[in-house]
Motif scaffolding. Structure first.
Motif, PDB file in Angstrom:
ATOM      1  N   TYR A 183       7.898 -13.637 -25.037  1.00 40.09           N
ATOM      2  CA  TYR A 183       8.812 -13.307 -23.943  1.00 40.09           C
ATOM      3  C   TYR A 183       9.857 -14.401 -23.831  1.00 40.09           C
ATOM      4  N   VAL A 184      11.005 -14.030 -23.287  1.00 37.64           N
ATOM      5  CA  VAL A 184      12.180 -14.900 -23.317  1.00 37.64           C
ATOM      6  C   VAL A 184      12.821 -14.943 -21.936  1.00 37.64           C
ATOM      7  N   TRP A 185      13.376 -16.092 -21.596  1.00 39.34           N
ATOM      8  CA  TRP A 185      14.269 -16.154 -20.439  1.00 39.34           C
ATOM      9  C   TRP A 185      15.311 -17.234 -20.638  1.00 39.34           C
ATOM     10  N   ASP A 186      16.439 -17.042 -19.976  1.00 35.61           N
ATOM     11  CA  ASP A 186      17.526 -18.019 -19.982  1.00 35.61           C
ATOM     12  C   ASP A 186      17.618 -18.600 -18.582  1.00 35.61           C
ATOM     13  N   MET A 187      17.968 -19.878 -18.513  1.00 35.51           N
ATOM     14  CA  MET A 187      18.015 -20.557 -17.222  1.00 35.51           C
ATOM     15  C   MET A 187      19.279 -21.390 -17.092  1.00 35.51           C
ATOM     16  N   GLU A 188      19.627 -21.636 -15.836  1.00 40.22           N
ATOM     17  CA  GLU A 188      20.716 -22.541 -15.490  1.00 40.22           C
ATOM     18  C   GLU A 188      20.133 -23.713 -14.711  1.00 40.22           C
ATOM     19  N   LEU A 189      20.427 -24.916 -15.142  1.00 40.43           N
ATOM     20  CA  LEU A 189      20.053 -26.112 -14.405  1.00 40.43           C
ATOM     21  C   LEU A 189      21.266 -26.506 -13.578  1.00 40.43           C
ATOM     22  N   LYS A 190      21.072 -26.649 -12.256  1.00 44.76           N
ATOM     23  CA  LYS A 190      22.200 -26.850 -11.349  1.00 44.76           C
ATOM     24  C   LYS A 190      22.079 -28.148 -10.558  1.00 44.76           C
ATOM     25  N   ASP A 191      23.252 -28.750 -10.301  1.00 37.44           N
ATOM     26  CA  ASP A 191      23.276 -29.945  -9.458  1.00 37.44           C
ATOM     27  C   ASP A 191      23.293 -29.530  -7.992  1.00 37.44           C
ATOM     28  N   THR A 192      23.366 -30.514  -7.102  1.00 36.99           N
ATOM     29  CA  THR A 192      23.262 -30.205  -5.673  1.00 36.99           C
ATOM     30  C   THR A 192      24.452 -29.422  -5.132  1.00 36.99           C
ATOM     31  N   SER A 193      25.564 -29.403  -5.852  1.00 32.65           N
ATOM     32  CA  SER A 193      26.718 -28.599  -5.417  1.00 32.65           C
ATOM     33  C   SER A 193      26.697 -27.192  -6.011  1.00 32.65           C
ATOM     34  N   GLY A 194      25.693 -26.894  -6.834  1.00 32.44           N
ATOM     35  CA  GLY A 194      25.591 -25.578  -7.461  1.00 32.44           C
ATOM     36  C   GLY A 194      26.240 -25.484  -8.824  1.00 32.44           C
ATOM     37  N   GLU A 195      26.816 -26.595  -9.303  1.00 33.07           N
ATOM     38  CA  GLU A 195      27.416 -26.610 -10.644  1.00 33.07           C
ATOM     39  C   GLU A 195      26.336 -26.548 -11.715  1.00 33.07           C
ATOM     40  N   VAL A 196      26.553 -25.746 -12.732  1.00 30.12           N
ATOM     41  CA  VAL A 196      25.609 -25.657 -13.847  1.00 30.12           C
ATOM     42  C   VAL A 196      25.843 -26.846 -14.773  1.00 30.12           C
ATOM     43  N   VAL A 197      24.805 -27.663 -14.944  1.00 30.75           N
ATOM     44  CA  VAL A 197      24.917 -28.832 -15.822  1.00 30.75           C
ATOM     45  C   VAL A 197      24.342 -28.565 -17.206  1.00 30.75           C
ATOM     46  N   ALA A 198      23.460 -27.561 -17.302  1.00 28.43           N
ATOM     47  CA  ALA A 198      22.869 -27.215 -18.602  1.00 28.43           C
ATOM     48  C   ALA A 198      22.388 -25.772 -18.576  1.00 28.43           C
ATOM     49  N   LEU A 199      22.399 -25.161 -19.756  1.00 33.41           N
ATOM     50  CA  LEU A 199      21.898 -23.806 -19.955  1.00 33.41           C
ATOM     51  C   LEU A 199      20.772 -23.876 -20.974  1.00 33.41           C
ATOM     52  N   THR A 200      19.713 -23.124 -20.737  1.00 35.43           N
ATOM     53  CA  THR A 200      18.612 -23.133 -21.700  1.00 35.43           C
ATOM     54  C   THR A 200      18.229 -21.713 -22.095  1.00 35.43           C
ATOM     55  N   HIS A 201      17.682 -21.634 -23.286  1.00 33.40           N
ATOM     56  CA  HIS A 201      17.113 -20.397 -23.806  1.00 33.40           C
ATOM     57  C   HIS A 201      15.670 -20.735 -24.161  1.00 33.40           C
ATOM     58  N   ASN A 202      14.723 -20.056 -23.510  1.00 37.49           N
ATOM     59  CA  ASN A 202      13.311 -20.383 -23.644  1.00 37.49           C
ATOM     60  C   ASN A 202      12.556 -19.207 -24.247  1.00 37.49           C
ATOM     61  N   VAL A 203      11.794 -19.474 -25.274  1.00 38.48           N
ATOM     62  CA  VAL A 203      10.961 -18.446 -25.906  1.00 38.48           C
ATOM     63  C   VAL A 203       9.512 -18.905 -25.788  1.00 38.48           C
ATOM     64  N   TYR A 204       8.725 -18.117 -25.100  1.00 37.28           N
ATOM     65  CA  TYR A 204       7.308 -18.413 -24.902  1.00 37.28           C
ATOM     66  C   TYR A 204       6.474 -17.342 -25.588  1.00 37.28           C
ATOM     67  N   GLN A 205       5.190 -17.633 -25.703  1.00 30.87           N
ATOM     68  CA  GLN A 205       4.267 -16.636 -26.197  1.00 30.87           C
ATOM     69  C   GLN A 205       3.003 -16.740 -25.357  1.00 30.87           C
ATOM     70  N   LEU A 206       2.546 -15.616 -24.839  1.00 27.54           N
ATOM     71  CA  LEU A 206       1.268 -15.556 -24.146  1.00 27.54           C
ATOM     72  C   LEU A 206       0.232 -15.181 -25.203  1.00 27.54           C
ATOM     73  N   ARG A 207      -0.854 -15.916 -25.230  1.00 29.97           N
ATOM     74  CA  ARG A 207      -1.914 -15.635 -26.195  1.00 29.97           C
ATOM     75  C   ARG A 207      -3.231 -15.381 -25.481  1.00 29.97           C
ATOM     76  N   LYS A 208      -4.000 -14.513 -26.071  1.00 31.24           N
ATOM     77  CA  LYS A 208      -5.321 -14.201 -25.546  1.00 31.24           C
ATOM     78  C   LYS A 208      -6.263 -15.307 -26.001  1.00 31.24           C
ATOM     79  N   ILE A 209      -7.040 -15.836 -25.087  1.00 31.95           N
ATOM     80  CA  ILE A 209      -8.011 -16.885 -25.416  1.00 31.95           C
ATOM     81  C   ILE A 209      -9.045 -16.292 -26.386  1.00 31.95           C
ATOM     82  N   GLY A 210      -9.346 -17.029 -27.441  1.00 28.63           N
ATOM     83  CA  GLY A 210     -10.326 -16.599 -28.416  1.00 28.63           C
ATOM     84  C   GLY A 210      -9.757 -15.804 -29.565  1.00 28.63           C
ATOM     85  N   MET A 211      -8.468 -15.609 -29.594  1.00 29.92           N
ATOM     86  CA  MET A 211      -7.843 -14.846 -30.694  1.00 29.92           C
ATOM     87  C   MET A 211      -7.274 -15.803 -31.712  1.00 29.92           C
TER      88      MET A 211
END
Length: 152
Positions: free
Chosen positions: A124-152
């Protein structure tokens, strides 16, 4: 799945202290509910040699919500998450506390869980915005995770 205020507080405290590095950074969970978290990386504890927030602190803030959202969304006795890929694009220097928010829908939680049950894992994937206290975006990220079944 719903959580009591006490359960959410336990998750919040655990998320802020997952391991010593996170504790030293001073990360805080500002808001927390099923499939959602808002986190803060404090500026004062993470200043680099040029007076801006250390890039590693920003990367850490972008990576941590994956575990927090996992904890509020999935059965931790049946599944575990891994980071498969992550990229960050720095847009401007961070000179204040920085926040990030992540939300996944009930439908996405159900999709991920069903695919993990069927195949032993699900990306699964999501994109995020990291923002400063004024709401300005200081960085953008693209995150790819994987959920795994325990024991597989």
């Amino acid at each position: 799945m719903s959580f009591t205020a006490e359960q959410l507080e336990t998750i919040r405290q655990a998320s802020e202290n997952t391991f010593p590095f996170v504790s030293r950074c001073g990360v805080k969970v500002l808001e927390l509910e099923r499939g959602y978290c808002k986190m803060l990386m404090p500026y004062d504890l993470n200043i680099n040699h040029i007076g801006t927030m250390y890039a590693g602190a920003l990367f850490t803030l972008a990576e941590l919500p994956g575990g927090v959202v996992y904890t509020t969304s999935f059965n931790t006795r049946k599944y575990y998450p891994i980071v498969k890929d992550m990229s960050i694009r720095f847009r401007r220097p961070a000179k204040t506390d920085i926040t990030v928010e992540v939300r996944i829908s009930e439908e996405e939680i159900a999709r991920i869980e069903a695919e993990t049950e069927a195949n032993g894992k699900c990306e699964y994937v999501w994109d995020m915005e990291l923002k400063d206290t004024s709401g300005e975006v200081v960085a953008l990220t693209h995150n790819v995770y994987q959920l795994r079944k325990i024991g597989m």
